[in-house]
Design an enzyme around this catalytic site. Structure first.
Site, PDB file in Angstrom:
ATOM      1  N   ASN A 161       0.482  -0.897   0.053  1.00  0.00           N
ATOM      2  CA  ASN A 161      -0.137  -0.624   0.031  1.00  0.00           C
ATOM      3  C   ASN A 161       0.536   1.589   0.187  1.00  0.00           C
ATOM      4  OD1 ASN A 161       0.493  -0.592   2.067  1.00  0.00           O
ATOM      5  ND2 ASN A 161      -1.374   0.365   3.576  1.00  0.00           N
ATOM      6  N   ARG A 169      11.754   3.536   5.713  1.00  0.00           N
ATOM      7  CA  ARG A 169      11.094   3.326   7.410  1.00  0.00           C
ATOM      8  C   ARG A 169      11.736   2.645   7.949  1.00  0.00           C
ATOM      9  NH1 ARG A 169       4.991   4.483   8.781  1.00  0.00           N
ATOM     10  NH2 ARG A 169       4.861   1.665   9.242  1.00  0.00           N
ATOM     11  N   LYS A 184      11.798  -7.932   1.613  1.00  0.00           N
ATOM     12  CA  LYS A 184      11.308  -7.736   0.676  1.00  0.00           C
ATOM     13  C   LYS A 184      10.246  -7.735   0.142  1.00  0.00           C
ATOM     14  CE  LYS A 184       7.620 -10.937   0.008  1.00  0.00           C
ATOM     15  NZ  LYS A 184       6.648  -9.891  -1.445  1.00  0.00           N
ATOM     16  N   ALA A 186       6.119  -6.232  -1.423  1.00  0.00           N
ATOM     17  CA  ALA A 186       5.086  -6.887  -1.914  1.00  0.00           C
ATOM     18  C   ALA A 186       4.881  -7.435  -2.752  1.00  0.00           C
ATOM     19  CB  ALA A 186       3.677  -5.924  -1.738  1.00  0.00           C
ATOM     20  N   GLY A 238       2.478  -5.272   8.090  1.00  0.00           N
ATOM     21  CA  GLY A 238       1.468  -5.876   6.607  1.00  0.00           C
ATOM     22  C   GLY A 238      -0.001  -6.469   7.646  1.00  0.00           C
ATOM     23  N   SER A 239      -0.253  -7.633   7.124  1.00  0.00           N
ATOM     24  CA  SER A 239      -1.815  -7.732   7.961  1.00  0.00           C
ATOM     25  C   SER A 239      -1.284  -7.994   9.373  1.00  0.00           C
ATOM     26  CB  SER A 239      -2.497  -8.228   6.932  1.00  0.00           C
ATOM     27  OG  SER A 239      -1.610  -9.940   6.641  1.00  0.00           O
ATOM     28  N   GLU A 260       4.370  -4.590  12.291  1.00  0.00           N
ATOM     29  CA  GLU A 260       3.531  -3.006  11.781  1.00  0.00           C
ATOM     30  C   GLU A 260       2.061  -4.163  11.124  1.00  0.00           C
ATOM     31  OE1 GLU A 260       3.987   0.445  12.695  1.00  0.00           O
ATOM     32  OE2 GLU A 260       5.847  -0.238  13.814  1.00  0.00           O
ATOM     33  N   LEU A 261       1.318  -4.158  11.920  1.00  0.00           N
ATOM     34  CA  LEU A 261       0.437  -4.719  11.155  1.00  0.00           C
ATOM     35  C   LEU A 261      -0.937  -4.227  11.339  1.00  0.00           C
ATOM     36  CD1 LEU A 261       0.575  -7.475  13.810  1.00  0.00           C
ATOM     37  CD2 LEU A 261       1.632  -6.798  11.665  1.00  0.00           C
ATOM     38  N   CYS A 294      -3.876   0.754   6.557  1.00  0.00           N
ATOM     39  CA  CYS A 294      -3.487   0.875   7.863  1.00  0.00           C
ATOM     40  C   CYS A 294      -3.371   1.610   9.185  1.00  0.00           C
ATOM     41  CB  CYS A 294      -1.585   0.299   9.028  1.00  0.00           C
ATOM     42  SG  CYS A 294      -1.094   1.886   8.258  1.00  0.00           S
ATOM     43  N   GLU A 391     -10.717  -4.540   9.121  1.00  0.00           N
ATOM     44  CA  GLU A 391     -10.390  -3.918   8.465  1.00  0.00           C
ATOM     45  C   GLU A 391     -11.179  -3.302   7.067  1.00  0.00           C
ATOM     46  OE1 GLU A 391      -6.054  -4.239   7.402  1.00  0.00           O
ATOM     47  OE2 GLU A 391      -5.487  -2.477   8.093  1.00  0.00           O
ATOM     48  N   SER A 451       0.660  10.112  10.544  1.00  0.00           N
ATOM     49  CA  SER A 451       2.433  10.226   9.974  1.00  0.00           C
ATOM     50  C   SER A 451       3.151  11.188   9.670  1.00  0.00           C
ATOM     51  CB  SER A 451       2.391   9.277   8.357  1.00  0.00           C
ATOM     52  OG  SER A 451       1.394   8.668   8.730  1.00  0.00           O
TER      53      SER A 451
HETATM   54  P1  NAP Z   1       0.301  -8.783   4.019  1.00  0.00           P
HETATM   55  O1  NAP Z   1      -0.815  -9.963   3.297  1.00  0.00           O
HETATM   56  O2  NAP Z   1       0.410  -8.825   4.841  1.00  0.00           O
HETATM   57  O3  NAP Z   1       1.445  -8.509   3.055  1.00  0.00           O
HETATM   58  C1  NAP Z   1       2.700  -8.225   3.191  1.00  0.00           C
HETATM   59  C2  NAP Z   1       3.233  -8.340   3.318  1.00  0.00           C
HETATM   60  O4  NAP Z   1       3.588 -10.174   3.514  1.00  0.00           O
HETATM   61  C3  NAP Z   1       4.288  -8.540   1.808  1.00  0.00           C
HETATM   62  O5  NAP Z   1       4.862  -8.563   1.749  1.00  0.00           O
HETATM   63  C4  NAP Z   1       3.366 -10.407   1.572  1.00  0.00           C
HETATM   64  O6  NAP Z   1       4.106 -10.922   0.303  1.00  0.00           O
HETATM   65  C5  NAP Z   1       4.292 -10.539   2.829  1.00  0.00           C
HETATM   66  N1  NAP Z   1       3.560 -12.061   3.623  1.00  0.00           N
HETATM   67  C6  NAP Z   1       2.172 -12.694   2.389  1.00  0.00           C
HETATM   68  N2  NAP Z   1       2.064 -13.467   2.786  1.00  0.00           N
HETATM   69  C7  NAP Z   1       3.306 -14.589   3.691  1.00  0.00           C
HETATM   70  C8  NAP Z   1       4.375 -15.206   4.716  1.00  0.00           C
HETATM   71  N3  NAP Z   1       3.252 -15.839   4.589  1.00  0.00           N
HETATM   72  N4  NAP Z   1       5.250 -15.401   4.907  1.00  0.00           N
HETATM   73  C9  NAP Z   1       6.149 -14.053   4.700  1.00  0.00           C
HETATM   74  N5  NAP Z   1       5.705 -13.210   4.345  1.00  0.00           N
HETATM   75  C10 NAP Z   1       4.630 -12.486   3.638  1.00  0.00           C
HETATM   76  O7  NAP Z   1      -0.238  -7.432   4.555  1.00  0.00           O
HETATM   77  P2  NAP Z   1      -0.504  -6.645   2.860  1.00  0.00           P
HETATM   78  O8  NAP Z   1      -2.216  -6.691   1.936  1.00  0.00           O
HETATM   79  O9  NAP Z   1       0.474  -6.347   1.536  1.00  0.00           O
HETATM   80  O10 NAP Z   1      -0.780  -5.112   3.726  1.00  0.00           O
HETATM   81  C11 NAP Z   1      -2.018  -4.902   3.672  1.00  0.00           C
HETATM   82  C12 NAP Z   1      -1.748  -5.098   5.587  1.00  0.00           C
HETATM   83  O11 NAP Z   1      -0.534  -4.016   5.921  1.00  0.00           O
HETATM   84  C13 NAP Z   1      -2.697  -4.529   5.917  1.00  0.00           C
HETATM   85  O12 NAP Z   1      -3.430  -5.329   6.997  1.00  0.00           O
HETATM   86  C14 NAP Z   1      -2.516  -2.785   6.573  1.00  0.00           C
HETATM   87  O13 NAP Z   1      -3.147  -2.346   8.102  1.00  0.00           O
HETATM   88  C15 NAP Z   1      -0.441  -3.590   7.109  1.00  0.00           C
HETATM   89  N6  NAP Z   1      -0.413  -2.701   7.092  1.00  0.00           N
HETATM   90  C16 NAP Z   1      -0.134  -2.157   8.584  1.00  0.00           C
HETATM   91  C17 NAP Z   1       1.019  -0.720   8.079  1.00  0.00           C
HETATM   92  C18 NAP Z   1       1.777  -0.313  10.197  1.00  0.00           C
HETATM   93  O14 NAP Z   1       2.758   0.219   9.752  1.00  0.00           O
HETATM   94  N7  NAP Z   1       0.800  -0.521  10.986  1.00  0.00           N
HETATM   95  C19 NAP Z   1       1.269  -0.138   7.348  1.00  0.00           C
HETATM   96  C20 NAP Z   1       1.317  -0.470   6.421  1.00  0.00           C
HETATM   97  C21 NAP Z   1       0.413  -1.692   5.892  1.00  0.00           C
HETATM   98  P3  NAP Z   1       3.429 -11.182  -1.304  1.00  0.00           P
HETATM   99  O15 NAP Z   1       3.089  -9.882  -1.952  1.00  0.00           O
HETATM  100  O16 NAP Z   1       4.583 -11.685  -1.719  1.00  0.00           O
HETATM  101  O17 NAP Z   1       2.415 -12.163  -1.125  1.00  0.00           O
END
Ligand code: NAP
Length: 487
Positions: A161, A169, A184, A186, A238-239, A260-261, A294, A391, A451
């Site tokens: 995103n 960061r 790594k 996305a 990520g998530s 950071e979830l 997020c 979310e 932010s």
């Molecule tokens: P995501 O599906 O969790 O993916 C995030 C990253 O994790 C991607 O690089 C993804 O790779 C990787 N990943 C997925 N499955 C994995 C596994 N089994 N092992 C290791 N890495 C894995 O999240 P997203 O959909 O990209 O991002 C949206 C989420 O991020 C939302 O929940 C949002 O709130 C959160 N977020 C949080 C913050 C914060 O600072 N708190 C900031 C931004 C976003 P692939 O792309 O190859 O699947």
């Protein structure tokens, strides 16, 4: 279709794996398609790393660690400073790349370039302010010296995103602290990070210090790295479900971990709020990044005395937004990242309607290609609707009401998440009471964006742990060593 200038820009980005200072193909030659979410068109393909490529990237980071840790802090800082300037000079290209692979309007991508680059400037200044301390033990018998040392090789996993800022960061403080890394990005938005790797190399980051691998075989490639005893830190954005799985994997060797979830931000409008200011804040908190943040306001909780005025003015503003491809003039809302994201948003809105919510504006998917969803405001949303619990990650604003401060706080805290909350009020004493009572890592008062590279960003509860940015950000990449010295 991508224009000629867009194609030229995309063709200028390296598409391989960046390991040990060299660009190379995946060891089995596989690639990942990168799509424009506004059209569904394939923009290009990038390398799809194998498990062996992942190990090679960690090998390179481990080999470079000692020299990088010994590089003078000023030199590390100067590289970051040059990188800040280089990104700023190429802001238009970075913005266009992000808009093409992620979808947000160009003006927002430019905003992310400014925000993302600023982490490099901030941490270029922090690199030379890593301090230990010296003291005398209370009984006078020994001297106590503490020193800060880099944690060591770090794995960084970033989401789609904010393709630039979620990387800078982490990379900024890690480089400043003297850590090497494997990044790594996305799979859906790798181009910005690949362009950044190229730029950092130009700015003087030595071979092996920064390694970038793109992969679709994500879990299979990441897990052996997380379990590799040479890795010293994992930082993930990520998530929440993926974050929890990674924490479990990292427990085996008790890795240093930052998470950071996800979030489920409440947006509170009290009866004494300046409603126009609250609407302005709501537009930012909801619509920044098409709602795919997020930090996005996920639940609008409005005092019953102002809910009619707030809802009407907010819906009017949302109705005036223009949906389209982020490269087009005047577009203020781009597409969602993919069809799955759009289907989820549709499902959440439909469920809230079935539970009695009223649509004030929007409410549906739109466009004959790409993954667009209309800016949407829903009133009278029951708090047991899924929209309030999950979310949304889209341009949908559900509104509910409260009548007392206690009820507002209880509703705001009624979530397993704890990243950010927003509150609008003109009362200083309410600001203090509410800020203290909200169970969130960050609180925005009378503003819809929190932010800031010079502030500690991060959450509590299921939103994770660790802080990025601010003075705290570099601590995530440092260990404290204590040396007791007998005089
Ligand atoms: P995501 O599906 O969790 O993916 C995030 C990253 O994790 C991607 O690089 C993804 O790779 C990787 N990943 C997925 N499955 C994995 C596994 N089994 N092992 C290791 N890495 C894995 O999240 P997203 O959909 O990209 O991002 C949206 C989420 O991020 C939302 O929940 C949002 O709130 C959160 N977020 C949080 C913050 C914060 O600072 N708190 C900031 C931004 C976003 P692939 O792309 O190859 O699947």
């Amino acid at each position: 279709m991508a224009t000629e200038s867009e194609k030229t820009l995309i063709d200028s980005v390296p598409t391989g794996l960046f390991i040990g200072g060299q660009w190379r193909d995946s060891s089995d030659g596989a690639t990942i398609k990168v799509e424009d979410p506004a059209t569904g068109e394939v923009l290009t393909e990038v390398a799809d790393a194998t498990v062996a490529d992942g190990t090679a990237a960690l090998d390179a980071a481990v080999a470079a660690q000692a020299d990088w840790a010994a590089t003078p802090p000023r030199d590390r800082g100067e590289i970051l400073r040059r990188a800040f300037e280089a990104i700023t000079a190429r802001a238009d290209d970075f913005a266009m790349l992000m808009t093409l692979e992620m979808g947000k309007p160009l003006a927002e991508s430019r905003g992310e370039v400014t925000y993302g680059a600023e982490f490099f400037r901030w941490f270029s200044e922090e690199a030379v302010r890593i301090h230990g301390r010296w003291s005398t033990a209370p009984n006078g018998a020994t001297r106590l010296m503490t020193m800060k040392q880099p944690v060591g090789p770090t794995l960084m996993i970033t989401p789609w995103n904010f393709p630039l800022a979620m990387g800078t960061r982490k990379i900024g403080p890690a480089l400043a602290a003297g850590c090497t890394m494997v990044v790594k990005p996305a799979s859906q938005t790798p181009l910005t990070m690949l362009a950044l790797a190229d730029l950092l190399t130009e700015c003087g980051v030595p071979a092996g210090v920064l390694n970038v691998i793109t992969t679709h075989r994500t879990g299979d490639v990441m897990e052996p790295l997380i379990r590799d005893p040479r890795l010293r830190k994992l930082t993930f954005t990520g998530s929440t479900p993926v974050g929890k799985a990674l924490v479990e994997q990292s427990a085996e060797q008790l890795l240093r971990v930052s998470m950071e979830l996800g979030g489920n931000a409440p947006f509170l409008v009290f009866g004494d709020a300046d409603v126009d200011k609250a609407v302005e804040g709501a537009m930012l908190a909801k619509m920044r990044n098409i709602g795919e943040a997020c930090t996005a306001a996920n639940r609008f909780l409005v005092h019953e005395s102002v809910v009619e005025e707030f809802s009407r003015k907010f819906a009017d503003r949302m109705a005036k937004l223009t949906v389209g491809r982020g490269t087009e003039d005047g577009v203020t809302v781009g597409p969602l990242i993919d069809d799955k994201a759009r289907a989820k948003v549709t499902e959440l809105v439909d469920e809230a309607r079935e539970k009695g919510a009223t649509v004030l504006v929007g409410g549906s998917a739109t466009g004959d290609r790409g993954y667009f969803f209309e800016p949407t405001v829903l009133a009278d949303v029951p708090t047991d609707a899924r929209l309030f619990r999950e979310e949304i990650f889209g341009p949908v604003a559900p509104i509910s009401t409260f009548s007392t401060d206690d009820e507002a706080i209880a509703k705001a805290n009624d979530t397993e998440y704890g990243l950010v909350a927003y509150a609008f009020t003109e009362s200083l004493s309410r600001v203090i009471r509410v800020s203290e009572a909200l169970e969130f890592g960050m609180v925005g008062i009378n503003q819809g964006i929190v932010s800031n590279p010079s502030a500690p960003f991060g959450g509590v509860k299921h939103s994770g742990f660790g802080r990025e940015g601010g003075f705290e950000g570099i601590e995530e990449y440092l260990e404290t060593k204590y040396v007791g010295i007998a005089p």
